[in-house]
Design a protein around this motif. Structure first.
Motif, PDB file in Angstrom:
ATOM      1  N   ILE A  46       6.802  13.515  -8.943  1.00 29.08           N
ATOM      2  CA  ILE A  46       6.112  14.136 -10.077  1.00 29.08           C
ATOM      3  C   ILE A  46       6.198  15.656  -9.971  1.00 29.08           C
ATOM      4  O   ILE A  46       6.447  16.341 -10.970  1.00 29.08           O
ATOM      5  N   LEU A  47       6.020  16.200  -8.765  1.00 28.82           N
ATOM      6  CA  LEU A  47       6.132  17.638  -8.565  1.00 28.82           C
ATOM      7  C   LEU A  47       7.531  18.138  -8.931  1.00 28.82           C
ATOM      8  O   LEU A  47       7.680  19.145  -9.627  1.00 28.82           O
ATOM      9  N   ILE A  48       8.558  17.431  -8.483  1.00 32.74           N
ATOM     10  CA  ILE A  48       9.934  17.815  -8.824  1.00 32.74           C
ATOM     11  C   ILE A  48      10.137  17.757 -10.336  1.00 32.74           C
ATOM     12  O   ILE A  48      10.737  18.661 -10.931  1.00 32.74           O
ATOM     13  N   GLY A  49       9.627  16.710 -10.982  1.00 31.06           N
ATOM     14  CA  GLY A  49       9.737  16.597 -12.442  1.00 31.06           C
ATOM     15  C   GLY A  49       9.014  17.725 -13.156  1.00 31.06           C
ATOM     16  O   GLY A  49       9.522  18.275 -14.137  1.00 31.06           O
ATOM     17  N   PHE A  82      -3.907   1.804   3.146  1.00 32.00           N
ATOM     18  CA  PHE A  82      -3.268   1.356   1.918  1.00 32.00           C
ATOM     19  C   PHE A  82      -2.030   2.203   1.671  1.00 32.00           C
ATOM     20  O   PHE A  82      -1.981   3.001   0.734  1.00 32.00           O
ATOM     21  N   ASN A  83      -1.033   2.048   2.486  1.00 29.44           N
ATOM     22  CA  ASN A  83       0.172   2.859   2.378  1.00 29.44           C
ATOM     23  C   ASN A  83       0.972   2.422   1.150  1.00 29.44           C
ATOM     24  O   ASN A  83       1.776   1.494   1.217  1.00 29.44           O
ATOM     25  N   THR A  84       0.728   3.102   0.030  1.00 33.24           N
ATOM     26  CA  THR A  84       1.364   2.714  -1.227  1.00 33.24           C
ATOM     27  C   THR A  84       2.493   3.639  -1.627  1.00 33.24           C
ATOM     28  O   THR A  84       3.032   3.522  -2.715  1.00 33.24           O
ATOM     29  N   GLY A  85       2.865   4.575  -0.771  1.00 29.15           N
ATOM     30  CA  GLY A  85       3.939   5.493  -1.118  1.00 29.15           C
ATOM     31  C   GLY A  85       3.487   6.593  -2.058  1.00 29.15           C
ATOM     32  O   GLY A  85       4.300   7.180  -2.761  1.00 29.15           O
ATOM     33  N   GLY A  86       2.207   6.886  -2.084  1.00 25.82           N
ATOM     34  CA  GLY A  86       1.680   7.915  -2.978  1.00 25.82           C
ATOM     35  C   GLY A  86       2.289   9.281  -2.731  1.00 25.82           C
ATOM     36  O   GLY A  86       2.455  10.069  -3.643  1.00 25.82           O
ATOM     37  N   GLY A  87       2.646   9.555  -1.484  1.00 25.15           N
ATOM     38  CA  GLY A  87       3.267  10.841  -1.174  1.00 25.15           C
ATOM     39  C   GLY A  87       4.607  10.990  -1.851  1.00 25.15           C
ATOM     40  O   GLY A  87       4.932  12.048  -2.386  1.00 25.15           O
ATOM     41  N   LEU A  88       5.398   9.935  -1.865  1.00 25.45           N
ATOM     42  CA  LEU A  88       6.707   9.967  -2.512  1.00 25.45           C
ATOM     43  C   LEU A  88       6.560  10.092  -4.027  1.00 25.45           C
ATOM     44  O   LEU A  88       7.269  10.875  -4.659  1.00 25.45           O
ATOM     45  N   VAL A  89       5.624   9.354  -4.585  1.00 24.99           N
ATOM     46  CA  VAL A  89       5.385   9.435  -6.033  1.00 24.99           C
ATOM     47  C   VAL A  89       4.926  10.840  -6.408  1.00 24.99           C
ATOM     48  O   VAL A  89       5.402  11.417  -7.394  1.00 24.99           O
ATOM     49  N   GLY A  90       4.035  11.408  -5.616  1.00 16.81           N
ATOM     50  CA  GLY A  90       3.558  12.768  -5.877  1.00 16.81           C
ATOM     51  C   GLY A  90       4.685  13.784  -5.796  1.00 16.81           C
ATOM     52  O   GLY A  90       4.760  14.702  -6.615  1.00 16.81           O
ATOM     53  N   LEU A  91       5.573  13.622  -4.826  1.00 24.62           N
ATOM     54  CA  LEU A  91       6.715  14.518  -4.691  1.00 24.62           C
ATOM     55  C   LEU A  91       7.639  14.412  -5.896  1.00 24.62           C
ATOM     56  O   LEU A  91       8.116  15.432  -6.419  1.00 24.62           O
ATOM     57  N   LEU A 134      -1.667  21.296 -15.826  1.00 23.60           N
ATOM     58  CA  LEU A 134      -3.010  20.708 -15.794  1.00 23.60           C
ATOM     59  C   LEU A 134      -3.002  19.183 -15.822  1.00 23.60           C
ATOM     60  O   LEU A 134      -3.910  18.551 -15.284  1.00 23.60           O
ATOM     61  N   LEU A 135      -2.004  18.598 -16.460  1.00 16.47           N
ATOM     62  CA  LEU A 135      -1.874  17.139 -16.529  1.00 16.47           C
ATOM     63  C   LEU A 135      -0.472  16.770 -16.034  1.00 16.47           C
ATOM     64  O   LEU A 135       0.412  16.491 -16.842  1.00 16.47           O
ATOM     65  N   PRO A 136      -0.248  16.773 -14.731  1.00 18.86           N
ATOM     66  CA  PRO A 136       1.117  16.670 -14.211  1.00 18.86           C
ATOM     67  C   PRO A 136       1.942  15.506 -14.749  1.00 18.86           C
ATOM     68  O   PRO A 136       3.020  15.723 -15.291  1.00 18.86           O
ATOM     69  N   LEU A 137       1.471  14.285 -14.644  1.00 23.96           N
ATOM     70  CA  LEU A 137       2.276  13.150 -15.103  1.00 23.96           C
ATOM     71  C   LEU A 137       2.246  13.027 -16.621  1.00 23.96           C
ATOM     72  O   LEU A 137       3.292  12.940 -17.270  1.00 23.96           O
ATOM     73  N   LEU A 138       1.064  13.049 -17.207  1.00 25.36           N
ATOM     74  CA  LEU A 138       0.946  12.920 -18.657  1.00 25.36           C
ATOM     75  C   LEU A 138       1.604  14.100 -19.367  1.00 25.36           C
ATOM     76  O   LEU A 138       2.301  13.923 -20.365  1.00 25.36           O
ATOM     77  N   GLY A 139       1.402  15.304 -18.852  1.00 24.21           N
ATOM     78  CA  GLY A 139       2.023  16.484 -19.446  1.00 24.21           C
ATOM     79  C   GLY A 139       3.537  16.413 -19.401  1.00 24.21           C
ATOM     80  O   GLY A 139       4.225  16.795 -20.351  1.00 24.21           O
ATOM     81  N   LEU A 140       4.080  15.905 -18.296  1.00 23.33           N
ATOM     82  CA  LEU A 140       5.524  15.746 -18.160  1.00 23.33           C
ATOM     83  C   LEU A 140       6.058  14.757 -19.189  1.00 23.33           C
ATOM     84  O   LEU A 140       7.075  15.009 -19.841  1.00 23.33           O
ATOM     85  N   ILE A 141       5.361  13.662 -19.360  1.00 28.04           N
ATOM     86  CA  ILE A 141       5.786  12.644 -20.333  1.00 28.04           C
ATOM     87  C   ILE A 141       5.718  13.203 -21.750  1.00 28.04           C
ATOM     88  O   ILE A 141       6.656  13.046 -22.547  1.00 28.04           O
TER      89      ILE A 141
END
Length: 63
Positions: free
Chosen positions: A14-17, A3-12, A44-51
């Motif tokens: 989020i990490l940069i953000g 299921f190659n959904t590009g999760g690695g790119l999305v994770g990268l 602790l909450l990478p995406l939600l915390g960033l938002i």
């Protein structure tokens, strides 16, 4: 199954953000305790915390 959904790119992205947010938190005029709490939220909450930080976090001390 692959299921190659590009999760690695999305994770990268989020990490940069998150790194960008932490740098901005450290440069803000907030108190040390507030900075620590914001950084913990972002880590602790990478995406939600960033938002949440982007909407309600401490603003940079430079204009």
């Amino acid at each position: 199954m692959n299921f190659n959904t590009g999760g690695g790119l999305v994770g990268l992205l989020i990490l940069i953000g998150d790194i960008w947010a932490i740098i901005n938190i450290l440069q803000s005029g907030a108190s040390t305790g507030a900075k620590l709490l914001w950084i913990l939220l972002v880590v602790l909450l990478p995406l939600l915390g960033l938002i949440i930080w982007f909407v309600a976090g401490p603003k940079s001390s430079t204009s």
